[in-house]
Design a protein around this motif. Structure first.
Motif, PDB file in Angstrom:
ATOM      1  N   UNK A  49      30.721  49.280  46.856  1.00 33.60           N
ATOM      2  CA  UNK A  49      31.548  48.389  47.685  1.00 33.60           C
ATOM      3  C   UNK A  49      31.014  46.966  47.714  1.00 33.60           C
ATOM      4  N   UNK A  50      29.706  46.814  47.694  1.00 32.85           N
ATOM      5  CA  UNK A  50      29.118  45.467  47.710  1.00 32.85           C
ATOM      6  C   UNK A  50      29.502  44.697  46.452  1.00 32.85           C
ATOM      7  N   UNK A  51      29.572  45.380  45.307  1.00 30.49           N
ATOM      8  CA  UNK A  51      29.994  44.721  44.068  1.00 30.49           C
ATOM      9  C   UNK A  51      31.416  44.186  44.204  1.00 30.49           C
ATOM     10  N   UNK A  52      32.296  44.979  44.815  1.00 34.01           N
ATOM     11  CA  UNK A  52      33.687  44.545  44.981  1.00 34.01           C
ATOM     12  C   UNK A  52      33.772  43.400  45.985  1.00 34.01           C
ATOM     13  N   UNK A  53      32.959  43.466  47.051  1.00 35.30           N
ATOM     14  CA  UNK A  53      32.920  42.347  48.018  1.00 35.30           C
ATOM     15  C   UNK A  53      32.444  41.073  47.336  1.00 35.30           C
ATOM     16  N   UNK A  54      31.456  41.215  46.454  1.00 35.89           N
ATOM     17  CA  UNK A  54      30.940  40.037  45.736  1.00 35.89           C
ATOM     18  C   UNK A  54      32.043  39.426  44.869  1.00 35.89           C
ATOM     19  N   UNK A  55      32.816  40.290  44.209  1.00 36.24           N
ATOM     20  CA  UNK A  55      33.909  39.768  43.383  1.00 36.24           C
ATOM     21  C   UNK A  55      34.921  39.019  44.240  1.00 36.24           C
ATOM     22  N   UNK A  56      35.260  39.560  45.408  1.00 36.25           N
ATOM     23  CA  UNK A  56      36.202  38.876  46.300  1.00 36.25           C
ATOM     24  C   UNK A  56      35.688  37.478  46.630  1.00 36.25           C
ATOM     25  N   UNK A  57      34.385  37.379  46.921  1.00 35.62           N
ATOM     26  CA  UNK A  57      33.805  36.085  47.250  1.00 35.62           C
ATOM     27  C   UNK A  57      33.829  35.100  46.094  1.00 35.62           C
ATOM     28  N   UNK A  58      33.838  35.604  44.854  1.00 26.89           N
ATOM     29  CA  UNK A  58      33.867  34.740  43.678  1.00 26.89           C
ATOM     30  C   UNK A  58      35.287  34.407  43.229  1.00 26.89           C
ATOM     31  N   UNK A  59      36.245  35.194  43.678  1.00 23.68           N
ATOM     32  CA  UNK A  59      37.631  35.006  43.251  1.00 23.68           C
ATOM     33  C   UNK A  59      38.288  33.860  44.012  1.00 23.68           C
ATOM     34  N   UNK A  60      39.542  33.608  43.685  1.00 22.67           N
ATOM     35  CA  UNK A  60      40.250  32.540  44.397  1.00 22.67           C
ATOM     36  C   UNK A  60      40.732  32.984  45.766  1.00 22.67           C
ATOM     37  N   UNK A  61      40.488  34.228  46.119  1.00 23.83           N
ATOM     38  CA  UNK A  61      40.730  34.664  47.496  1.00 23.83           C
ATOM     39  C   UNK A  61      39.658  34.062  48.397  1.00 23.83           C
ATOM     40  N   UNK A  62      40.062  33.527  49.528  1.00 25.92           N
ATOM     41  CA  UNK A  62      39.097  33.042  50.517  1.00 25.92           C
ATOM     42  C   UNK A  62      38.594  34.259  51.288  1.00 25.92           C
ATOM     43  N   UNK A  63      37.284  34.620  51.181  1.00 29.41           N
ATOM     44  CA  UNK A  63      36.788  35.832  51.842  1.00 29.41           C
ATOM     45  C   UNK A  63      36.568  35.648  53.338  1.00 29.41           C
ATOM     46  N   UNK A  64      37.588  35.167  54.045  1.00 33.27           N
ATOM     47  CA  UNK A  64      37.500  34.961  55.484  1.00 33.27           C
ATOM     48  C   UNK A  64      38.676  35.652  56.165  1.00 33.27           C
ATOM     49  N   UNK A  65      38.473  36.739  56.889  1.00 34.45           N
ATOM     50  CA  UNK A  65      37.178  37.386  57.096  1.00 34.45           C
ATOM     51  C   UNK A  65      36.794  38.221  55.875  1.00 34.45           C
ATOM     52  N   UNK A  66      35.496  38.568  55.787  1.00 39.62           N
ATOM     53  CA  UNK A  66      35.053  39.414  54.679  1.00 39.62           C
ATOM     54  C   UNK A  66      35.765  40.759  54.772  1.00 39.62           C
ATOM     55  N   UNK A  67      36.346  41.237  53.673  1.00 42.84           N
ATOM     56  CA  UNK A  67      37.123  42.476  53.748  1.00 42.84           C
ATOM     57  C   UNK A  67      36.256  43.704  54.019  1.00 42.84           C
ATOM     58  N   UNK A  68      36.842  44.654  54.683  1.00 38.65           N
ATOM     59  CA  UNK A  68      36.172  45.933  54.927  1.00 38.65           C
ATOM     60  C   UNK A  68      36.448  46.842  53.734  1.00 38.65           C
ATOM     61  N   UNK A  69      35.482  46.967  52.864  1.00 41.39           N
ATOM     62  CA  UNK A  69      35.652  47.707  51.614  1.00 41.39           C
ATOM     63  C   UNK A  69      34.858  48.999  51.676  1.00 41.39           C
ATOM     64  N   UNK A  70      35.529  50.107  51.366  1.00 43.10           N
ATOM     65  CA  UNK A  70      34.887  51.411  51.384  1.00 43.10           C
ATOM     66  C   UNK A  70      34.639  51.929  49.980  1.00 43.10           C
ATOM     67  N   UNK A  71      33.938  53.054  49.892  1.00 39.90           N
ATOM     68  CA  UNK A  71      33.613  53.639  48.599  1.00 39.90           C
ATOM     69  C   UNK A  71      34.863  53.973  47.800  1.00 39.90           C
ATOM     70  N   UNK A  72      35.951  54.349  48.490  1.00 40.66           N
ATOM     71  CA  UNK A  72      37.180  54.725  47.789  1.00 40.66           C
ATOM     72  C   UNK A  72      37.878  53.536  47.134  1.00 40.66           C
ATOM     73  N   UNK A  73      37.538  52.314  47.580  1.00 41.55           N
ATOM     74  CA  UNK A  73      38.178  51.127  47.021  1.00 41.55           C
ATOM     75  C   UNK A  73      37.634  50.777  45.640  1.00 41.55           C
ATOM     76  N   UNK A  74      36.423  51.224  45.320  1.00 41.38           N
ATOM     77  CA  UNK A  74      35.812  50.878  44.031  1.00 41.38           C
ATOM     78  C   UNK A  74      36.539  51.539  42.863  1.00 41.38           C
ATOM     79  N   UNK A  75      36.725  52.862  42.867  1.00 41.61           N
ATOM     80  CA  UNK A  75      37.498  53.448  41.758  1.00 41.61           C
ATOM     81  C   UNK A  75      38.944  52.965  41.731  1.00 41.61           C
ATOM     82  N   UNK A  76      39.504  52.643  42.887  1.00 40.88           N
ATOM     83  CA  UNK A  76      40.869  52.111  42.926  1.00 40.88           C
ATOM     84  C   UNK A  76      40.927  50.747  42.236  1.00 40.88           C
ATOM     85  N   UNK A  77      39.910  49.918  42.477  1.00 41.72           N
ATOM     86  CA  UNK A  77      39.856  48.603  41.839  1.00 41.72           C
ATOM     87  C   UNK A  77      39.700  48.742  40.333  1.00 41.72           C
TER      88      UNK A  77
END
Length: 200
Positions: A49-77
């Motif tokens: 999940x931290x890897x996906x959060x890091x990508x959000x912070x690097x993308x053109x999405x403004x990470x405010x607020x930081x998204x609540x990302x769970x383990x299930x979101x990684x394979x979905x991504x």
């Protein structure tokens, strides 16, 4: 778009160790450099999940607020990204996408997306709580907008040697050739210069 930050591309590192920024022209295509299907799996960076959060912070999405990302979101991504790769490659080749990949993209887009809000200071952000599923829905919807919009025929693969990065050519003349000028573009200029010198 409301809720997006000033953006100058995803930070990447070339095989020679050069750090540069790659702007694929659209949010949906910013997910692609995190890995991919088949031989691209060797470049996988989405493991936690931290890897996906890091990508959000690097993308053109403004990470405010930081998204609540769970383990299930990684394979979905990863599933969404791999489907986008195959859909994009099919488009570049002038072929139709696989039904399974369209189903993956459409299913992600069918979830509720991030909801843009404006703060007291006039800055854009996202309504809290922002979830991983909302992030992926927003990415999928952006990709669908590209694939069905005026730039649908401007999906390209970098012309650099041994570079497979995909982007949407949003330049006015529609003549973009490189993932980034400071990476493949400069390497091409150097090779062309040396070729001219050797021919003198």
């Amino acid at each position: 778009m409301a809720g997006t930050a000033t953006h100058h591309g995803i930070p990447l590192r070339s095989g020679s160790g050069l750090s540069y920024r790659f702007d694929p022209g659209a949010l949906g295509f910013e997910l692609l450099p995190t890995g991919g299907p088949d031989w691209m799996a060797r470049y996988e960076v989405l493991h936690t999940p931290e890897d996906l959060r890091r990508w959000v912070g690097q993308s053109r999405l403004d990470p405010t607020p930081e998204p609540e990302i769970g383990a299930e979101d990684v394979p979905a991504a990863r599933a969404l990204r791999d489907a986008l790769w195959r859909i994009g490659l099919a488009r570049v080749a002038g072929e139709g996408p696989a039904d399974a990949d369209l189903a993956t993209l459409n299913a992600a887009a069918a979830r509720p997306p991030l909801v843009p809000v404006i703060g007291q200071d006039g800055a854009a952000g996202w309504a809290a709580p922002a979830t991983g599923a909302q992030v992926l829905s927003t990415v999928a919807r952006d990709a669908i907008a590209v694939l069905t919009g005026p730039y649908a025929d401007r999906i390209r693969i970098c012309s650099g040697d041994n570079c497979a990065l995909m982007y949407v050519d949003t330049s006015r003349p529609g003549r973009r050739r490189w993932c980034a000028m400071e990476n493949c573009g400069n390497r091409h200029k150097v090779r062309a210069h040396r070729a001219r010198q050797s021919g003198e």
